[in-house]
Design an enzyme around this catalytic site. Structure first.
Site, PDB file in Angstrom:
ATOM      1  N   THR A  50      10.823  25.307  23.224  1.00 51.63           N
ATOM      2  CA  THR A  50      10.637  26.667  22.701  1.00 51.63           C
ATOM      3  C   THR A  50       9.152  27.011  22.692  1.00 51.63           C
ATOM      4  O   THR A  50       8.794  28.184  22.719  1.00 51.63           O
ATOM      5  CB  THR A  50      11.193  26.806  21.264  1.00 51.63           C
ATOM      6  N   HIS A  80      20.995  18.464  21.001  1.00 47.71           N
ATOM      7  CA  HIS A  80      19.588  18.792  21.265  1.00 47.71           C
ATOM      8  C   HIS A  80      18.878  17.823  22.169  1.00 47.71           C
ATOM      9  O   HIS A  80      17.701  18.019  22.473  1.00 47.71           O
ATOM     10  CB  HIS A  80      18.811  18.868  19.947  1.00 47.71           C
ATOM     11  N   LYS A  90       7.048  30.618  23.425  1.00 49.23           N
ATOM     12  CA  LYS A  90       6.005  31.230  22.589  1.00 49.23           C
ATOM     13  C   LYS A  90       4.748  31.495  23.409  1.00 49.23           C
ATOM     14  O   LYS A  90       4.112  32.546  23.259  1.00 49.23           O
ATOM     15  CB  LYS A  90       5.675  30.314  21.404  1.00 49.23           C
ATOM     16  N   LYS A 141       7.408  13.908  27.396  1.00 44.15           N
ATOM     17  CA  LYS A 141       6.698  15.187  27.523  1.00 44.15           C
ATOM     18  C   LYS A 141       5.439  15.064  28.391  1.00 44.15           C
ATOM     19  O   LYS A 141       4.835  16.061  28.768  1.00 44.15           O
ATOM     20  CB  LYS A 141       6.341  15.732  26.142  1.00 44.15           C
ATOM     21  N   LYS A 186       2.644  20.073  21.365  1.00 44.23           N
ATOM     22  CA  LYS A 186       4.034  19.689  21.110  1.00 44.23           C
ATOM     23  C   LYS A 186       4.000  18.271  20.588  1.00 44.23           C
ATOM     24  O   LYS A 186       2.953  17.623  20.622  1.00 44.23           O
ATOM     25  CB  LYS A 186       4.864  19.778  22.397  1.00 44.23           C
ATOM     26  N   ARG A 187       5.135  17.764  20.081  1.00 43.11           N
ATOM     27  CA  ARG A 187       5.151  16.373  19.673  1.00 43.11           C
ATOM     28  C   ARG A 187       4.664  15.484  20.813  1.00 43.11           C
ATOM     29  O   ARG A 187       4.912  15.784  21.987  1.00 43.11           O
ATOM     30  CB  ARG A 187       6.567  15.965  19.256  1.00 43.11           C
TER      31      ARG A 187
HETATM   32  C1  LIG Z   1       7.548  25.685  18.786  1.00 38.09           C
HETATM   33  C2  LIG Z   1       7.057  24.501  18.082  1.00 38.09           C
HETATM   34  C3  LIG Z   1       7.423  23.222  18.511  1.00 38.09           C
HETATM   35  C4  LIG Z   1       8.287  22.979  19.727  1.00 38.09           C
HETATM   36  O1  LIG Z   1       7.449  22.858  20.869  1.00 38.09           O
HETATM   37  P1  LIG Z   1       7.996  22.319  22.257  1.00 38.09           P
HETATM   38  O2  LIG Z   1       6.847  22.554  23.193  1.00 38.09           O
HETATM   39  O3  LIG Z   1       9.175  23.150  22.614  1.00 38.09           O
HETATM   40  O4  LIG Z   1       8.306  20.887  22.080  1.00 38.09           O
HETATM   41  C5  LIG Z   1       6.943  22.125  17.819  1.00 38.09           C
HETATM   42  N1  LIG Z   1       6.136  22.282  16.751  1.00 38.09           N
HETATM   43  C6  LIG Z   1       5.754  23.487  16.324  1.00 38.09           C
HETATM   44  C7  LIG Z   1       4.835  23.595  15.152  1.00 38.09           C
HETATM   45  C8  LIG Z   1       6.196  24.640  16.970  1.00 38.09           C
HETATM   46  O5  LIG Z   1       5.820  25.843  16.516  1.00 38.09           O
END
Ligand SMILES: *Cc1c(COP(=O)(O)O)cnc(C)c1O
Length: 822
Positions: A658, A359, A662, A556, A550-551
Site C-alpha cells: 500500500t 495477507h 501512497k 522486500k 517499509k518494514r
Molecule cells: C503504508 C505503510 C506501510 C506499508 O508499506 P508497504 O510499502 O506497502 O510495505 C507500512 N508502514 C507504514 C507506517 C505505512 O504508512
C-alpha cells in the site's frame, strides 16, 4: 449535509480556552505546548461526541446489519488532524488558533502516534475504518489495546535499537473506557463429556481461569457526513473472582504477581511482521481478542434478536489474516455448549458469518500452533477444531476417493512432524469468502497456496485489491497539492478518487506542471529540513528523492537497493565527470527485533551512507539517509516529498503493498517489479509512466525450480562482483571487516529472493530514471499522470467491493440532531 450550524471561529476559540482552563486547569502563562494540544483535542472531541451518539443510536434504531472488522493490529497514527479534516473544520481551527498566536501544524506534532501495528496489515485496517465511516457503513473495528505499541526505533552506531512505546503514559483524549462492557475470557482447565436430558452428547469446559476483557472505545469519524463509528479495543483485567480467590489464600505478594501475569495479555504488540513468533502469550492474545469480540457481537445482536439463525443477516465478520481466527471455534462453542444449538445449525450460522482475508504467502508467516499448546490453553476449542476437521476431511474423501495425499495436504491438522493447527485451513473451511489483496496475489492463492481448496470451493475465492484513504494520504499529508488539485478539478476526489483522472489533460499544461513541481520542491525542502535536524545530513531539494520506506525484510529487497547505490557510487568515483542527476536515497523501516539479517541490512545501509555522505568526491551527486522510526506520522512527511518510489520485492512475494499507492498518489514515479498491486498500478498509470524491471512471478518460480545459481551472475557481471567484494571485504566496516560477510555469503550461496538475478535489470531501470529526471518537463508530466491514475486505489473502492460482494451491507446515513436533550 450538516443539519447543525458549524461553529464560528469565535465559538472554537471559546471552546479551546474553556478546555485549557477547565479540563487542564492552565492559562496561557502556565500552559505547555502539550496542554495546548490537549485543549484543542478536547475541543475537537466535543464536535465528535453528539455525532458519535447519534450514529450509534441510529444503527440501533434501524437494526442495521453490522460489519465487524477483527484485527490484531490498527496502525492509526495521529487522530487530531484526521478528525479536523473529516469534521471539515481544519480551516476554521487554523484561523481560530492563528488569532491566538498558535500554529495548528505545531500542535498536531505534539500528538503521539497510536502505533498498534507493524506495517501494511495494520495500516490497511486503519484506512478501512476511515473508508467505512466515510461511506456511512455500520462498521466496528475490534482489536487489542496494547499498553506498548510498536517499539520506537533509534539508530545507534548505524544499528537498530528498540525503545518501548509507552503511548499511554500521555493523557489520551481519544479513548473512553466502558467499564460496563466487560467479558470473561477463559483459559486452560479441561473438558468433561456428559449426556444431557435429551440423551445428546454434551461438553462442558471446567476448571478454567478467567481474565476480563475491558472495552475502550475510540471514535472513527467519517468524512463530512456526521457518521462516527467505533473502534473497540480490549484491555485485560484480572477478574473479581480471581482477586478474591487468590488474595484469600494469604499470599498477598504472590497474588498480586499472578494478577499482574493475567493482565499481561494486552501488555505488548508482537513486533514481527510477516513472521510467526510462536509464543504462547501471542496465542493467548489472539484468543482474548476473538472471544471478547464474539461475546460483544452476540450481546449487541441479542438486544433486538433472539433467533440465532438470523445472525448472518445481522452480522458480517471479516478476519484480517488468520490472527483472529479463533473467533470461529469460539462462536461454535458458544452456539453449541451455551445456546444448545446442534452442530449443523451452529456450523451453518458460522460459515455464513465469517469471511477471511489472506495477507501473505510467505511460509514463515503462515500461522501454525502446536496441538499440545492449543490443548492446554483452549481444550474445548481444540475438540471443536478436531470435529470441524473430521467432518471436512470426510467431505473431501467423498469428493476425491482414494486421494490420501490430498487429505494430508488439506487437513487443518498438520501431522507431518509435531502436530500443528494450520490456522489458514481453519479459516478457509469455516468462511464463505476467502480473498487475496491484489489481482496477482488472489491468483496465486487459487493456483498455488490454496489450490486444493479452490478445487473444492471455487465460488468462495475472490480478490479485493487493497487501497488507501485519500483523506489522510493526500488531503491531510499534502495540503498544498490537495488544494492545487481541488482548484483544478474540484474537490469531489475526496470521496470519489476516480475524479483524479480529470487531471490528465493538465499534464500537458506547462503552467500547471510548474505549480505541481513547485509544491513538490517545497515538500522536499521540508523533508530536507527534517532530515538535517534528525540526521545532520545536508541534502539538496533539487536532488532526486529516491525513497524506500517499509518494514525491513529480505523479500522486500532493501539490500538490492543498497547494492545499486554502491554500484552508483563506484561509477561516480571512476568517472568524475559522469552526468547523472544528483540523488538522495532515503530509507526508512523497522526490523523485527529477532530478525538478525534485517538488522544487519539496516546497519549496512547506514554504513554505506556514512562512507558516501563523507566522501567529498561524490558528495554533491549522491547522499544516503536512513530515517529512524518509520511510522505513520513520519510517512506523512515522506510521501509528499518523494520523486521515486522503490517497490522492488521479488515477484510473487508482496501480497499487495500500500506504500506503493501512497507514493504514486503524491506524484512519485514507481520503480518496481511485476509484484502485488504494482501490476495494477502499471495498468492504471500506463506502462510509459512507470519503471518496471525484473523477473515475473512465473520466471522467478521457474528459475528457482531449474536450479538457480547466483554465482553465475557474480562472475558474469563485473560491477556486481565489485560491489559484493567491497561489502564482504569490509570497505563499509573497516573496524570489523567481516561484519557484512554473512549478507554476501547468503547472496552467493542461496539468494532465495533472487537479488543477483534481478540486479542487471534493476541497474538499467535506474539508468532510465536518471535520463528521465534530466528532462524536468517530462518528469513533471509523468508525475501528474501518476496521481491522475490512482483513482482505483482508494480504500473507498476496496470497501465498496467488500460491502457489496462479501458483507451484504448498505450505507446508513446519520442525521445529526445536535446537542442532545434528555
Ligand atoms: C503504508 C505503510 C506501510 C506499508 O508499506 P508497504 O510499502 O506497502 O510495505 C507500512 N508502514 C507504514 C507506517 C505505512 O504508512
Amino acid at each position: 449535509m450538516d443539519q447543525v450550524a458549524q461553529p464560528s471561529v469565535k465559538d472554537l476559540q471559546k471552546s479551546f480556552i474553556y478546555h485549557l482552563q477547565h479540563t487542564l486547569v492552565k492559562d496561557k502563562y502556565s500552559a505547555t505546548k502539550a496542554d495546548m494540544y490537549l485543549a484543542l483535542a478536547y475541543a475537537v472531541r466535543d464536535l465528535l461526541a453528539t455525532r458519535w451518539l447519534d450514529t450509534q443510536q441510529s444503527y440501533y434504531l434501524k437494526d442495521a446489519k453490522r460489519v465487524y472488522y477483527i484485527s490484531m493490529e490498527f496502525l492509526m497514527g495521529r487522530t487530531l488532524g484526521n478528525a479536523l479534516i473529516n469534521l471539515g473544520v481544519m480551516e476554521e481551527w487554523d484561523m481560530a488558533l492563528k488569532e491566538l498566536g498558535l500554529s495548528i501544524e505545531e500542535l498536531q506534532e505534539v500528538e503521539w502516534d497510536a502505533g498498534l501495528g507493524n506495517g501494511g496489515l495494520g495500516r490497511l485496517a486503519a484506512c478501512f475504518l476511515d473508508s467505512m465511516a466515510s461511506m456511512q457503513l455500520p462498521a466496528y473495528g475490534y482489536g487489542i489495546r496494547y499498553e506498548y505499541g510498536m517499539f520506537y526505533q533509534k539508530i545507534v552506531d548505524g544499528g537498530q535499537h528498540e525503545v518501548p512505546d509507552n503511548w499511554l503514559r500521555y493523557q489520551n483524549p481519544w479513548e473512553f473506557d466502558r467499564q460496563e462492557h466487560l467479558h470473561p475470557i477463559r483459559f486452560e482447565g479441561r473438558v468433561v463429556e456428559f449426556t444431557d436430558r435429551d440423551g445428546s452428547k454434551r461438553f462442558s469446559w471446567v476448571d478454567y481461569y478467567e481474565v476480563m476483557a475491558l472495552a475502550y472505545d475510540f471514535p472513527v469519524p467519517g468524512y463530512k457526513n456526521n457518521t462516527v463509528n467505533t473502534m473497540r479495543l480490549w484491555s485485560a483485567k484480572a477478574s473479581r473472582d480471581f482477586d478474591l480467590n487468590f488474595f484469600n489464600q494469604g499470599n498477598y505478594i504472590g497474588s498480586v504477581e499472578s494478577k499482574m501475569k493475567t493482565e499481561n495479555i494486552s501488555k505488548v504488540l508482537y513486533p514481527a511482521d510477516h513472521m510467526l513468533e510462536g509464543k504462547e502469550l501471542r496465542l493467548r492474545q489472539e484468543y482474548f481478542l476473538a472471544s471478547a469480540t464474539v461475546q460483544d457481537i452476540l450481546y449487541r445482536f441479542a438486544k433486538k434478536h433472539d433467533n440465532l439463525t438470523e445472525l448472518p443477516d445481522q452480522v458480517a465478520i471479516q478476519l484480517n489474516d488468520t490472527h483472529p481466527v479463533l473467533a470461529i471455534p469460539e462462536l461454535m462453542r458458544i452456539l453449541i455448549d451455551e445456546r444448545k444449538l446442534t452442530w449443523e445449525a451452529a456450523w451453518e450460522i458460522t460459515t455464513k458469518t465469517f469471511a477471511y482475508t489472506n495477507h501473505t504467502i510467505l511460509q514463515e508467516a503462515l500461522e501454525k500452533w502446536p496441538v499440545p499448546m492449543v490443548s492446554r490453553l483452549l481444550p474445548r476449542h481444540l475438540l471443536i477444531i478436531f470435529e470441524i476437521n473430521r467432518r471436512f476431511l470426510e467431505e473431501v474423501a467423498s469428493r476425491f476417493p482414494g486421494d490420501t495425499a490430498r487429505l494430508q495436504r488439506m487437513s487443518i491438522i498438520d501431522d507431518s512432524g509435531e502436530k500443528q493447527v494450520r490456522m489458514a485451513h481453519l479459516a478457509i473451511v469455516a468462511s464463505h469468502s476467502i480473498n487475496g489483496v491484489s489481482a496477482l496475489h488472489s491468483e496465486i492463492l487459487k493456483d498455488d497456496l490454496f489450490h486444493d481448496f479452490y478445487e473444492v470451493w471455487p465460488e468462495r475465492f475472490n480478490n479485493k485489491t487493497n487501497g488507501i484513504t485519500q483523506r489522510r494520504w493526500l488531503k491531510h499529508c499534502n495540503p498544498y497539492l490537495a488544494d492545487l488539485i481541488s482548484e483544478a478539478i474540484g474537490d469531489k476526489w475526496t470521496t470519489d478518487l476516480d475524479e483524479l483522472q480529470n487531471l490528465r489533460p493538465l499534464a500537458e499544461d506547462s503552467e500547471f506542471r510548474r505549480r505541481w513541481m513547485d509544491i513538490k520542491r517545497m515538500n522536499k525542502q521540508r523533508l530536507a529540513d527534517h532530515i538535517y535536524q534528525r540526521n545532520c545530513i545536508q541534502i539538496s531539494p533539487d536532488s532526486l528523492f529516491d525513497c524506500q520506506t517499509k518494514r525491513i525484510h529480505e523479500y522486500k529487497r532493501q539490500l538490492l537497493n543498497i547494492l545499486q547505490v554502491v554500484a552508483r557510487y563506484n561509477r561516480l568515483k571512476e568517472y568524475p565527470g559522469l552526468e547523472l542527476p544528483p540523488r538522495t536515497v532515503i530509507f526508512g523501516g523497522k526490523a523485527a527485533p529477532s530478525y538478525s539479517a534485517a538488522k544487519l541490512i539496516i546497519k549496512l545501509i547506514n554504513s554505506v551512507g556514512s562512507v558516501i555522505n563523507n566522501d567529498p568526491a561524490v558528495n554533491q551527486q549522491l547522499k544516503v539517509a536512513f530515517l529512524a522510526n518509520y511510522s505513520v506520522s513520519l510517512a506523512e512527511k515522506i510521501f509528499p516529498a518523494a520523486d521515486l518510489s522503490e517497490q522492488i520485492s521479488t515477484a510473487g512475494t508482496e501480497a499487495s503493498g500500500t506504500g506503493n499507492m501512497k507514493y504514486a498518489l503524491n506524484g512519485a514515479l514507481t520503480i518496481g517489479t511485476l509484484d502485488g498491486a504494482n501490476i495494477e498500478i502499471m495498468e492504471e498509470v500506463g506502462k510509459d509512466n512507470i519503471f518496471i524491471f525484473g523477473l515475473t512471478t512465473p520466471q522467478a518460480v521457474g528459475l528457482r525450480s531449474s536450479g538457480y545459481r547466483p554465482q553465475d551472475y557474480y562472475y558474469q557481471l563485473p560491477e556486481l562482483k565489485t560491489v559484493l567484494d567491497q561489502i564482504s571485504s569490509g570497505m563499509f566496516s573497516p573496524g570489523n571487516p567481516g561484519l557484512f560477510r554473512p549478507l554476501v555469503d547468503n547472496l552467493l550461496n542461496s539468494d532465495y529472493y533472487l537479488l543477483l538475478a534481478d540486479f542487471d535489470a534493476y541497474m538499467d531501470a535506474q539508468a532510465d530514471v536518471d535520463r528521465l529526471y534530466m528532462i524536468p518537463d517530462e518528469w513533471a508530466r509523468k508525475s501528474i499522470l501518476n496521481t491522475a491514475g490512482m483513482g482505483k486505489f482508494s480504500s473507498d473502492r476496496t470497501i465498496g467491493e467488500y460491502a457489496r460482494d462479501i458483507w451484504g451491507i448498505k450505507p446508513q446515513p446519520v442525521e445529526h440532531k445536535g446537542i442532545h436533550h434528555w
